[in-house]
Motif scaffolding. Structure first.
Motif, PDB file in Angstrom:
ATOM      1  N   CYS A 173       0.816  -1.219   0.000  1.00 12.95           N
ATOM      2  CA  CYS A 173       0.000   0.000   0.000  1.00 12.95           C
ATOM      3  C   CYS A 173       0.846   1.263   0.000  1.00 12.95           C
ATOM      4  CB  CYS A 173      -0.919   0.018   1.223  1.00 12.95           C
ATOM      5  SG  CYS A 173      -2.403  -0.957   0.993  1.00 12.95           S
ATOM      6  N   HIS A 174       0.504   2.153  -0.902  1.00  8.74           N
ATOM      7  CA  HIS A 174       1.127   3.472  -0.969  1.00  8.74           C
ATOM      8  C   HIS A 174       0.009   4.497  -1.074  1.00  8.74           C
ATOM      9  CE1 HIS A 174       3.190   6.956  -2.756  1.00  8.74           C
ATOM     10  NE2 HIS A 174       4.262   6.492  -2.132  1.00  8.74           N
ATOM     11  N   LYS A 175       0.237   5.660  -0.480  1.00  8.09           N
ATOM     12  CA  LYS A 175      -0.824   6.671  -0.463  1.00  8.09           C
ATOM     13  C   LYS A 175      -1.309   7.020  -1.873  1.00  8.09           C
ATOM     14  CE  LYS A 175      -2.324  10.871   1.794  1.00  8.09           C
ATOM     15  NZ  LYS A 175      -2.031  11.934   2.753  1.00  8.09           N
ATOM     16  N   SER A 176      -0.390   7.021  -2.831  1.00 11.84           N
ATOM     17  CA  SER A 176      -0.734   7.422  -4.186  1.00 11.84           C
ATOM     18  C   SER A 176      -1.690   6.432  -4.848  1.00 11.84           C
ATOM     19  CB  SER A 176       0.534   7.526  -5.036  1.00 11.84           C
ATOM     20  OG  SER A 176       1.077   6.229  -5.252  1.00 11.84           O
ATOM     21  N   TYR A 177      -1.703   5.224  -4.381  1.00 16.55           N
ATOM     22  CA  TYR A 177      -2.434   4.171  -5.075  1.00 16.55           C
ATOM     23  C   TYR A 177      -3.521   3.543  -4.253  1.00 16.55           C
ATOM     24  CZ  TYR A 177      -0.900   2.872  -9.622  1.00 16.55           C
ATOM     25  OH  TYR A 177      -0.743   2.830 -10.953  1.00 16.55           O
ATOM     26  N   CYS A 178      -3.206   3.401  -3.003  1.00 20.47           N
ATOM     27  CA  CYS A 178      -4.071   2.587  -2.164  1.00 20.47           C
ATOM     28  C   CYS A 178      -3.883   3.035  -0.738  1.00 20.47           C
ATOM     29  CB  CYS A 178      -3.688   1.118  -2.333  1.00 20.47           C
ATOM     30  SG  CYS A 178      -4.509   0.067  -1.165  1.00 20.47           S
ATOM     31  N   TYR A 179      -4.539   4.129  -0.419  1.00 20.36           N
ATOM     32  CA  TYR A 179      -4.402   4.712   0.914  1.00 20.36           C
ATOM     33  C   TYR A 179      -5.299   3.925   1.865  1.00 20.36           C
ATOM     34  CZ  TYR A 179      -4.190   8.540   4.357  1.00 20.36           C
ATOM     35  OH  TYR A 179      -4.002   9.298   5.484  1.00 20.36           O
ATOM     36  N   ARG A 180      -4.991   2.667   1.998  1.00 17.82           N
ATOM     37  CA  ARG A 180      -5.904   1.799   2.753  1.00 17.82           C
ATOM     38  C   ARG A 180      -5.270   1.221   4.018  1.00 17.82           C
ATOM     39  NH1 ARG A 180      -7.784   0.802  -2.596  1.00 17.82           N
ATOM     40  NH2 ARG A 180     -10.008   1.153  -2.812  1.00 17.82           N
ATOM     41  N   TYR A 181      -4.147   1.792   4.421  1.00 14.11           N
ATOM     42  CA  TYR A 181      -3.548   1.337   5.691  1.00 14.11           C
ATOM     43  C   TYR A 181      -4.055   2.216   6.833  1.00 14.11           C
ATOM     44  CZ  TYR A 181      -0.450   4.795   3.589  1.00 14.11           C
ATOM     45  OH  TYR A 181       0.032   5.904   2.941  1.00 14.11           O
ATOM     46  N   ARG A 182      -5.348   2.505   6.786  1.00 18.96           N
ATOM     47  CA  ARG A 182      -6.050   3.262   7.830  1.00 18.96           C
ATOM     48  C   ARG A 182      -7.087   2.340   8.464  1.00 18.96           C
ATOM     49  NH1 ARG A 182      -9.358   6.228   5.177  1.00 18.96           N
ATOM     50  NH2 ARG A 182      -8.852   5.187   3.216  1.00 18.96           N
TER      51      ARG A 182
END
Ligand SMILES: *[C@@H]1O[C@H](CO)[C@@H](O)[C@H](O)[C@H]1NC(C)=O
Length: 355
Positions: A321-330
């Motif tokens: 997961c990277h913020k640019s692609y997949c900000y899903r580590y929330r």
């Protein structure tokens, strides 16, 4: 040089072929860290801090400590009953159904401190002879960046929307990047390539169950109200990495600045306020809920999600997961896969009811 149309047609043919191949196992990949759909624990027994405070050991009466049941709850923490805000009114990815924020009451329950590791999963397989769905199907989805040139040269399909996912023959939990890979130096990493069905079978064998999405999110938040991450709102407080996610340019460059290019041991990084490790990043984690993106704002108690569906909810994001692609580590973030899907960034942990 193929004409533009030719390459488009060719791509479409590939997709059709893949869909046929997978039958019901729908291919869905809308972002960098979402999986293509098919269609733990560690040695260190920490007796410090939150992990101990909420542990069964610290909360059980003396008399029951020696029972077999106590072993079931080894490496788990007892989370207190409570009410919390599930979801968010400021969704980063609205189409995932992150909103609205709603008050959810939960009974006390046990949660695994760590993601289920290869070592733990191996015990289960040894005891039961369980054959995972990836092994039955004969393939699983692997992130392209991890596949050897040798294996890659034999793959002629890709997921159109997410070309970094390749179905690799012989990829399974023992061979995460395909037949030429193994887990011998990763026994303390999360088990991967396990479907929802495999994960459920493991938890059942262990006398546990998968957490509901609400339980998972409550556990993720570690007692903090309305924060992005298990530790707060800053991804890297004081520059420190607190989760295994992607640094660099997805999907081509992974600097591994957090110490890991792929998965990390399930014990890596710091625990959250409830003493739980790697709630975000590392490996996605299955939950028991069916997927649905429409929620009412009504207050609920012990919600278990829709009564039926096609996909199961997974939470926490992964090392991809990277913020640019997949900000899903929330904690509020969510995604989904069919229950028979498996991939090189998808694992699980178990929960158990307290009563
Ligand atoms: C496992 O993989 C490592 C690293 O690629 C390799 O050195 C080792 O020989 C492999 N072990 C087995 C049993 O195949």
């Amino acid at each position: 040089m193929p004409a533009p149309c030719m390459s488009v047609c060719w791509s479409l043919q590939l997709v059709l072929f893949l869909l046929q191949l997978l039958g019901q196992r729908k291919v869905l990949a809308d972002c960098g860290c979402n999986d293509a759909n098919r269609g733990g624990h560690s040695e260190s027994t920490s007796h410090h801090g939150a992990a101990f405070k909420y542990s069964r050991e610290a909360n059980e009466p003396e008399s029951s400590k020696k029972t077999t049941q106590a072993q079931v709850y080894d490496q788990m923490v007892l989370l207190p009953s409570g009410v919390f805000s599930m979801g968010t009114n400021e969704p980063a990815i609205p189409q995932d159904g992150e909103s609205p924020a709603r008050r959810v009451n939960l009974d006390s329950f046990y949660m695994d401190i760590y993601e289920v590791s290869n070592k733990e999963f191996a015990k289960f397989v040894k005891a039961t002879g369980h054959v995972t769905e990836a092994e039955k199907f004969g393939d699983s989805f692997v992130f392209e960046g991890l596949i050897s040139e040798d294996v890659k040269s034999n793959i002629h399909q890709a997921v159109a929307a997410a070309p970094w996912w390749l179905p690799v023959k012989g990829a399974n939990w023992r061979h995460p990047e395909g037949p030429d890979s193994n887990i011998s130096d990763r026994m303390d990493h999360p088990v991967l390539h396990v479907s929802w069905n495999d994960a459920s079978a493991f938890c059942k064998w262990a006398g546990k169950r998968l957490p509901t999405e609400a339980e998972w999110e409550y556990a993720c938040r570690g007692g903090l109200e309305n924060r992005l991450f298990p530790w707060g709102n800053k991804l890297q407080p004081k520059g420190e990495h607190l989760a295994n996610v992607w640094q660099g340019e997805f999907p081509t460059q992974n600097t591994g600045e957090d110490g890991y290019v792929q998965t990390s041991p399930v014990t890596a990084f710091s625990a959250n306020g409830y003493g739980l490790y790697n709630m975000v990043g590392n490996a996605w984690e299955w939950t028991s809920d069916w997927w649905n993106t429409h929620h009412t704002a009504d207050e609920t108690t012990n919600p278990k999600g829709p009564s039926s569906g096609k996909d199961k909810v997974k939470k926490g994001g992964s090392y991809m997961c990277h913020k640019s692609y997949c900000y899903r580590y929330r904690c509020a973030a969510r995604s989904q896969n069919t229950p028979d899907s498996s991939a090189s960034n998808l694992g699980f942990r178990c929960a158990a009811s307290a009563v």
